[in-house]
Write a protein that holds these residues in place. Structure first.
Motif, PDB file in Angstrom:
ATOM      1  N   VAL A 169       2.341  -9.832  62.387  1.00  0.00           N
ATOM      2  CA  VAL A 169       2.340  -8.252  61.883  1.00  0.00           C
ATOM      3  C   VAL A 169       2.258  -7.654  61.424  1.00  0.00           C
ATOM      4  CG1 VAL A 169       5.013  -8.791  63.385  1.00  0.00           C
ATOM      5  CG2 VAL A 169       4.662  -8.841  61.045  1.00  0.00           C
ATOM      6  N   GLN A 170       2.178  -6.150  62.160  1.00  0.00           N
ATOM      7  CA  GLN A 170       1.223  -5.261  61.014  1.00  0.00           C
ATOM      8  C   GLN A 170       2.117  -4.859  59.410  1.00  0.00           C
ATOM      9  OE1 GLN A 170       1.419  -0.849  61.969  1.00  0.00           O
ATOM     10  NE2 GLN A 170      -0.487  -1.269  63.330  1.00  0.00           N
ATOM     11  N   MET A 171       1.782  -5.214  58.309  1.00  0.00           N
ATOM     12  CA  MET A 171       1.879  -5.021  56.763  1.00  0.00           C
ATOM     13  C   MET A 171       2.216  -3.696  56.485  1.00  0.00           C
ATOM     14  SD  MET A 171       0.517  -6.996  53.673  1.00  0.00           S
ATOM     15  CE  MET A 171      -1.916  -6.176  53.804  1.00  0.00           C
ATOM     16  N   ALA A 172       3.026  -3.659  55.673  1.00  0.00           N
ATOM     17  CA  ALA A 172       4.316  -2.567  55.273  1.00  0.00           C
ATOM     18  C   ALA A 172       4.265  -2.804  53.988  1.00  0.00           C
ATOM     19  CB  ALA A 172       4.884  -1.599  56.245  1.00  0.00           C
ATOM     20  N   ARG A 173       3.644  -2.532  53.172  1.00  0.00           N
ATOM     21  CA  ARG A 173       3.696  -2.689  50.836  1.00  0.00           C
ATOM     22  C   ARG A 173       3.428  -1.960  50.148  1.00  0.00           C
ATOM     23  NH1 ARG A 173       4.715  -7.701  49.174  1.00  0.00           N
ATOM     24  NH2 ARG A 173       4.917  -8.841  50.711  1.00  0.00           N
ATOM     25  N   LEU A 174       3.503  -2.147  48.927  1.00  0.00           N
ATOM     26  CA  LEU A 174       2.776  -0.724  48.279  1.00  0.00           C
ATOM     27  C   LEU A 174       3.145  -2.229  46.978  1.00  0.00           C
ATOM     28  CD1 LEU A 174       3.281   1.728  47.018  1.00  0.00           C
ATOM     29  CD2 LEU A 174       5.239   2.069  46.364  1.00  0.00           C
ATOM     30  N   LEU A 175       1.877  -1.723  46.293  1.00  0.00           N
ATOM     31  CA  LEU A 175       1.483  -2.077  45.141  1.00  0.00           C
ATOM     32  C   LEU A 175       1.908  -2.108  44.097  1.00  0.00           C
ATOM     33  CD1 LEU A 175       0.330  -4.571  43.957  1.00  0.00           C
ATOM     34  CD2 LEU A 175      -1.605  -3.989  44.373  1.00  0.00           C
ATOM     35  N   GLN A 176       2.536  -1.904  43.039  1.00  0.00           N
ATOM     36  CA  GLN A 176       2.396  -0.821  42.291  1.00  0.00           C
ATOM     37  C   GLN A 176       1.934  -1.692  40.824  1.00  0.00           C
ATOM     38  OE1 GLN A 176       6.548   1.320  42.559  1.00  0.00           O
ATOM     39  NE2 GLN A 176       6.779   1.673  41.029  1.00  0.00           N
ATOM     40  N   GLY A 177       1.885  -0.166  39.617  1.00  0.00           N
ATOM     41  CA  GLY A 177       1.834  -0.584  38.152  1.00  0.00           C
ATOM     42  C   GLY A 177       1.476   0.352  37.985  1.00  0.00           C
ATOM     43  N   ASP A 178       2.331  -0.315  36.370  1.00  0.00           N
ATOM     44  CA  ASP A 178       0.842   0.725  35.109  1.00  0.00           C
ATOM     45  C   ASP A 178      -0.537   1.285  35.494  1.00  0.00           C
ATOM     46  OD1 ASP A 178       3.631   0.683  34.593  1.00  0.00           O
ATOM     47  OD2 ASP A 178       3.419  -0.043  32.659  1.00  0.00           O
ATOM     48  N   VAL A 179      -0.487   2.220  34.591  1.00  0.00           N
ATOM     49  CA  VAL A 179      -2.447   2.297  34.674  1.00  0.00           C
ATOM     50  C   VAL A 179      -2.717   0.726  34.066  1.00  0.00           C
ATOM     51  CG1 VAL A 179      -4.207   4.124  33.125  1.00  0.00           C
ATOM     52  CG2 VAL A 179      -2.141   4.524  34.597  1.00  0.00           C
TER      53      VAL A 179
END
Length: 176
Positions: free
Chosen positions: A79-89
């Protein structure tokens, strides 16, 4: 002491706006998730991973490794991926993205990484080239400030498959 309409001080108002932006983005991502929407299945091998890890001038942190493993697990699903990779600079998001890009290219695909500004796109390009060039991944920059001829040449290299990775700004999703 400055107070904005609604009684919020400026820092609190900015924090609230950022929260609202993130909330609406997350809601849009959730709405777009369709568990029945088929995606491409990528083959992930230990050899690919070891090759990628060996090319890095540093070791991934536990957080980076975990994020990459989750992304690669999604890439192996039908299935298609829907992911957010979040992190500080400076937290290493680009290195995690490089791992996923490497796997995509090893599976015969092209990848794209879009940044909100040209400065950031160029920074990503430099880092991604440093991580992926030793692995044979050819990158291409595509931004709105390039001349029409430069954009045409970059698009031609992408269309022909000469380039494996497009890094750029909104120019990546404009017509052509």
């Amino acid at each position: 002491h400055v107070v904005l309409a609604g009684g919020l001080p400026p820092a609190a108002a900015i924090r609230r706006l950022k929260f609202d932006d993130f909330l609406f983005f997350e809601l849009a991502v959730l709405r777009s998730r369709d568990p029945n929407r088929l995606g491409r299945v990528f083959r992930v091998t230990e050899e690919q991973l070891q090759e990628f890890f060996a090319s890095l001038p540093f070791e991934l942190t536990r957080g980076q490794s975990g994020a990459l493993q989750e992304i690669l697990k999604d890439m192996q699903a039908p299935v298609q991926m829907a992911r957010l990779l979040q992190g500080d600079v400076g937290s290493g998001k680009t290195a995690v993205a490089a791992g996923a890009i490497h796997v995509a290219v090893k599976n015969g695909m092209q990848a794209a990484l879009m940044a909100p500004t040209e400065i950031l796109a160029r920074q990503h390009l430099v880092n991604l080239q440093r991580y992926l060039f030793p692995l044979g991944v050819k990158t291409e920059l595509l931004t709105g400030s390039m001349t029409a001829g430069e954009r045409r040449q970059a698009r031609a290299r992408l269309a022909s498959g000469e380039a494996d990775l497009a890094v750029g700004t909104h120019a990546l999703i404009q017509e052509g």
